[in-house]
Write an enzyme that holds these catalytic residues in place. Structure first.
Site, mmCIF file in Angstrom:
data_model
loop_
_atom_site.group_PDB
_atom_site.id
_atom_site.type_symbol
_atom_site.label_atom_id
_atom_site.label_comp_id
_atom_site.label_asym_id
_atom_site.label_seq_id
_atom_site.Cartn_x
_atom_site.Cartn_y
_atom_site.Cartn_z
ATOM 1 N N GLU B 308 -49.035 94.168 -32.517
ATOM 2 C CA GLU B 308 -48.422 93.188 -31.591
ATOM 3 C C GLU B 308 -47.468 93.921 -30.659
ATOM 4 O O GLU B 308 -46.302 93.562 -30.521
ATOM 5 C CB GLU B 308 -47.674 92.119 -32.387
ATOM 6 C CG GLU B 308 -48.526 91.516 -33.514
ATOM 7 C CD GLU B 308 -47.829 90.422 -34.311
ATOM 8 O OE1 GLU B 308 -46.628 90.561 -34.582
ATOM 9 O OE2 GLU B 308 -48.485 89.424 -34.651
ATOM 10 N N CYS B 404 -44.693 81.160 -36.747
ATOM 11 C CA CYS B 404 -43.642 81.920 -36.093
ATOM 12 C C CYS B 404 -43.249 81.361 -34.733
ATOM 13 O O CYS B 404 -42.082 81.121 -34.458
ATOM 14 C CB CYS B 404 -44.091 83.366 -36.004
ATOM 15 S SG CYS B 404 -43.432 84.298 -34.656
#
Lengths: 647, 647
Positions: B308, B404
């Site tokens: 990420e 998240c």
């Protein structure tokens, strides 16, 4: 099985064959015997010696380590057919004796299971490569027999094939299975052709027909033996192995690209010989999918590093591509088999494209370094900093880092004669024009070829009858008119041929006599190539080619920032002698480079970038890239419409 | 700490806040308490109850599960500041009591280690998120205090911060370490600002200064406690955590994008407050790298799914991008902190860009579905068939699949008032024009804002003095002139302002009196945007914007094959009412689509593709994509020079 028939004697391929003969084959011999000082030991020959009871020890190396020796022996077979080499032959004979000794009484031969316990054999066909190693060994046995006339290894592989035939098949008591990594299908067909034993052909067909049928063997085997399934959570599932459904229901090429084209090659063989229409239809569907929707312009295939795999139609990213050397080699295998089925220019065009670009880009000029991955756009910074492009090496590896592709290249290059022409009934068809000489099946008749190819367009074919032969047989010489050729002219003994080619081949039927001369002139112009608009990565771009070669821009000639370079649509090309290979022609053109000046402080703005710098561009043949150190490279180049160029 | 100061009352943001208040917050409460029927249990509140001794059981969920409750409480704090809600407040109070009970006598608070054994705490700072959970809880404690005036949770987090302060630091006997996932740095600065306790500021600075110093704590900790190191063979190594070298030596943004911008936010806070020039220099270098070389035009950051993460300068692929919603949210945090340091239009432009595009694209209009990844080019087929784009979801996920980003969006949206303006010495600066009312620090003075933004360019700011207040204080109203605005006009009580903006802000210094009216007109034209030529993915392409919004083409309006669409350089845009949100303006233009007709049989040819079809294009604001089912989407569109369009 005409391996001995075409004796190469031309500048381009002879060079490559000499490199293989004098460098790659001796080097690999050392590697197989753990004699390369700074490389991790291969353990390959040692495994065979342990399996033969000649040494003590454990199996070491990959589960498919045996195939390295098989590929080496196959290349040696081709080499000895081309050029006698007593020392090489002796080395090969000695190791063949070891292989023979390692073979089990029932014909079984795989050192991994011989050493680790035969009771475990055939318990993981999906991943443990037993039939793959067998396929390679069969190809080696045939090549070595044809190259030397010695049949020790051929006998070994016949016993091995018989063992496999007793183990697998539709009959009760046999295992109803097929290999996870294909190759044995085409190997068995070759063994059928070499020996006339129809059982081998039927076994090849069985492996093909059984593949992907429900209940799925791989799933059941995995459950039974508790083999972990690597692709559980992937998009592939069993299509990684081309086993998600029966082969006749597979409409798109999926999964591991090398496995796929090896399978398709075997399918083509079986479909042709057994006149299996449904199988042929499946092969043609897959051929169209691969070559019309999933192939790079270099003949590279396999768009993704993930699983070394195909992705989906028109998905051809240039910079994250996999394009394994072995996959392009497999495409050559397949294309040649399609040509055996039907003489059609499209097959020869693909074969030539892969051969002169995506295959031989796999090795450096001196034959000491190799690419596994063959990108169409390379940037050392990206490969260094982006995990998604880490696999795109921007320097070829030394041999020993890369076990798979170099020996595959060696066996392809040493058997290049097999791809030059085919014999069909009363005809001999030329697919490639390579200097050399071929013994035809027609009485007392050889054909000698002199050609400027691949750098020039003129070829002469001279009929040579044996001395004192007066029998004039009628046969056809079929000449491929390459897809890249816009104008051609053929003459027989100075007389122009007025026939038109059918399906890419010109058919000359004559009662040929000694010294008859066919002259073929193929215009070899510089071309700008465009991809289908469905390929989003190539929109607005062009790729330059001449004859069979795709060209590229390299940093060594053109500096950094190749993606900012554009070629105005009216730029002219000039040919110029290259410095890397004999005969090489490079291309020069006036281009432009968008300047990044003034953009340091902003990434986006509302004014179109308009600053260009004139740039003298030099294009080199793609296969020659990365012979002058690391740097950027691109095949596809932005093309600017003329008006923009004049802004 | 002026969270209560700006009371939002506009069409655009109020809608979003209502969605968060009425849908997301109650839904998350259910999720945290394992009451969502078809979702796997979160176990979050249960973990706290077990840690508090109120239930028996094991810890379940991710090691950072505690942070979910913290984010929820933070969002609730902001919500209660905006709108009273007795029921919500009671739920929050009850769970805060549980948290208080779970806290250890020494202030420690992390249910994973409380349940699994306190002797193991602080043994994997690199990967086990203790300080990350603490950071979120600290933010929650402050927000809840400011929203309700209740200090139970604030007291909890002060004790927690004290515990951390006793554990970490340069002194002998303390652990010389820092967190693997940053956030505590900015949380500690907020806690310092909320409480005046300078220790918290010093601890934040310590974590920043210690980071990446040799001998590397993470390496030593890994060896000591035998923690497996996930990035051993990656290109990142410790730069995944921004810990490969001291922060002042980091010149490019690397590693996990969310962690990175959270760190940079904390660094900016500390540099500003402590006037640390070398730290400020580092922050500015990183700001330039992120926003001038590694940011998408939507304000998305993080080019790669692998880790990420950021990759390298100008590497901004549109279709394999990560662009996590949380990373754009982090960029908003950082940009606002840069504005606190220095009033400069570039910071506000980036903040606005991320806010109106890459952040809110993370949620569906109705607030029930969420994107984790925010691509600039989407193709459902690619996401389905290519493992490298599997992460690019082409439908937003339901809340519970994605823990998240939704709560992070909730806390951002409920605190949007914090980003509208800043107070600086004797000035109040407006960064965004959002309808509402702000209590200024100047005597008895409020400012009421009425604005057409983000859809129109006119804003009125009305000074409102308290009734009977006659004290006329001199202060400055600083007005941001947005980067996208080509022409602007400001008036005070009808009189045109002739001053020029400095660094993107227009400064109006007056002795303001009741009902003084500032009128700002910003031209809001449709723009074509171009990327730096260094971004190879965007060459020859344009992105359309109007005001703060980046627009995109979606399949729902424009059919399939968006990458084949091009926009002639002379096409004009027409505005039209959109159907998805109140006030939404879509854009219409005449475009063309390259046809793939005639390419079925060939992938490459030497004739340039020239078949185009006229196409009525409709562009919608990027953040609104995927509210009408799955389909293709693209932000960057090919641009054709006029001559080609006329061919």
């Amino acid at each position: 099985m005409d391996m001995k028939a075409y004796l190469i004697d031309d500048r381009f391929w002879k060079n490559k064959m000499e490199v293989v003969r004098t460098k790659m084959i001796p080097y690999q011999w050392k590697a197989l015997n753990d004699l390369v000082e700074d490389a991790a030991p291969s353990h390959c020959v040692k495994n065979f010696r342990i399996a033969a009871g000649m040494e003590k020890g454990d199996f070491q190396g990959c589960v498919f380590q045996d195939s390295d020796l098989a590929k080496w022996l196959e290349a040696v077979g081709y080499t000895l057919a081309w050029k006698k080499d007593r020392e090489l032959e002796q080395m090969a004979d000695e190791v063949i004796a070891v292989i023979e000794k390692a073979q089990q009484p029932d014909g079984y031969l795989d050192t991994y299971y011989i050493i680790n316990g035969l009771e475990k054999r055939w318990t993981n066909l999906r991943d443990n490569h037993e039939l793959y190693c067998a396929g390679h060994m069969i190809e080696a046995g045939i090549a070595y027999y044809l190259g030397t006339g010695k049949h020790t290894l051929l006998d070994v592989v016949k016993r091995l094939a018989d063992c496999i035939d007793r183990t697998f098949g539709p009959e009760e008591g046999k295992i109803h299975a097929y290999p996870g990594h294909e190759i044995i299908e085409m190997a068995l067909v070759r063994l059928y052709e070499a020996t006339g034993e129809i059982r081998y052909l039927h076994l090849a067909k069985y492996f093909i027909d059984e593949r992907g049928k429900e209940p799925l063997y791989f799933r059941e085997e995995g459950e039974k033996y508790e083999n972990p399934f690597y692709w559980e959570n992937s998009l592939f599932q069993y299509q990684y192995y081309q086993a998600g459904k029966p082969v006749r229901e597979q409409k798109t090429a999926e999964g591991h690209a090398v496995r796929a084209v090896y399978l398709y090659s075997g399918m083509t063989d079986v479909a042709r010989i057994m006149e299996d229409d449904s199988l042929m239809e499946a092969v043609e569907t897959l051929w169209d999918d691969v070559t019309k929707r999933q192939m790079y312009i270099t003949g590279a295939i396999g768009s993704s590093e993930y699983g070394e795999s195909f992705t989906f139609d028109y998905d051809l990213p240039n910079d994250t591509v996999y394009g394994e050397t072995c996959a392009s080699i497999g495409l050559v295998f397949w294309a040649k088999r399609m040509l055996e089925k039907e003489l059609s220019g499209q097959y020869a065009d693909v074969m030539e494209r892969a051969l002169y670009n995506g295959c031989i880009s796999g090795m450096s000029i001196d034959g000491t370094r190799f690419f596994y991955v063959n990108p169409l756009e390379a940037d050392p910074e990206a490969s260094r900093k982006d995990q998604r492009r880490k696999h795109v090496e921007t320097s070829r590896w030394r041999w020993y880092d890369c076990a798979c592709c170099p020996p595959n290249l060696a066996r392809l290059i040493m058997s290049i004669g097999n791809y030059v022409c085919s014999v069909r009934e009363d005809a001999i068809a030329f697919h490639l024009y390579v200097g050399g000489r071929v013994q035809t099946p027609f009485t007392d008749t050889q054909i000698r070829v002199e050609s400027q190819m691949p750098w020039g367009g003129t070829t002469k074919l001279i009929i040579e009858k044996a001395k004192n032969s007066h029998y004039l047989e009628k046969f056809t010489v079929a000449l491929r008119i390459p897809g890249w050729c816009r104008k051609w002219k053929a003459e027989v003994n100075g007389e122009e041929v007025t026939d038109l080619p059918r399906n890419g081949y010109l058919y000359l039927e004559r009662k040929w006599k000694d010294q008859d001369e066919i002259r073929l002139e193929c215009s070899m112009q510089v071309e700008r190539n465009y991809a289908s608009p469905m390929v989003k990565y190539d929109i607005g771009k062009t790729a330059v080619s001449r004859g069979p070669f795709i060209y590229c821009l390299e940093e060594a000639d053109n500096g950094k920032g190749l993606t900012r370079i554009s070629l105005p649509s009216d730029s002219l090309f000039e040919m110029t002698e290259g410095n890397l290979e004999t005969g090489e022609l490079d291309l020069k053109a006036e281009g432009m480079q968008m300047l990044a000046e003034g953009w340091e402080a902003c990434l986006y703005r509302t004014k179109r970038p308009t600053k260009y710098e004139k740039k003298h561009l030099r294009f080199i043949p793609y296969y020659l890239w990365n012979n002058r150190g690391e740097g950027e490279m691109t095949v596809w180049v932005q093309e600017t419409a003329c008006d923009r160029a004049k802004e």
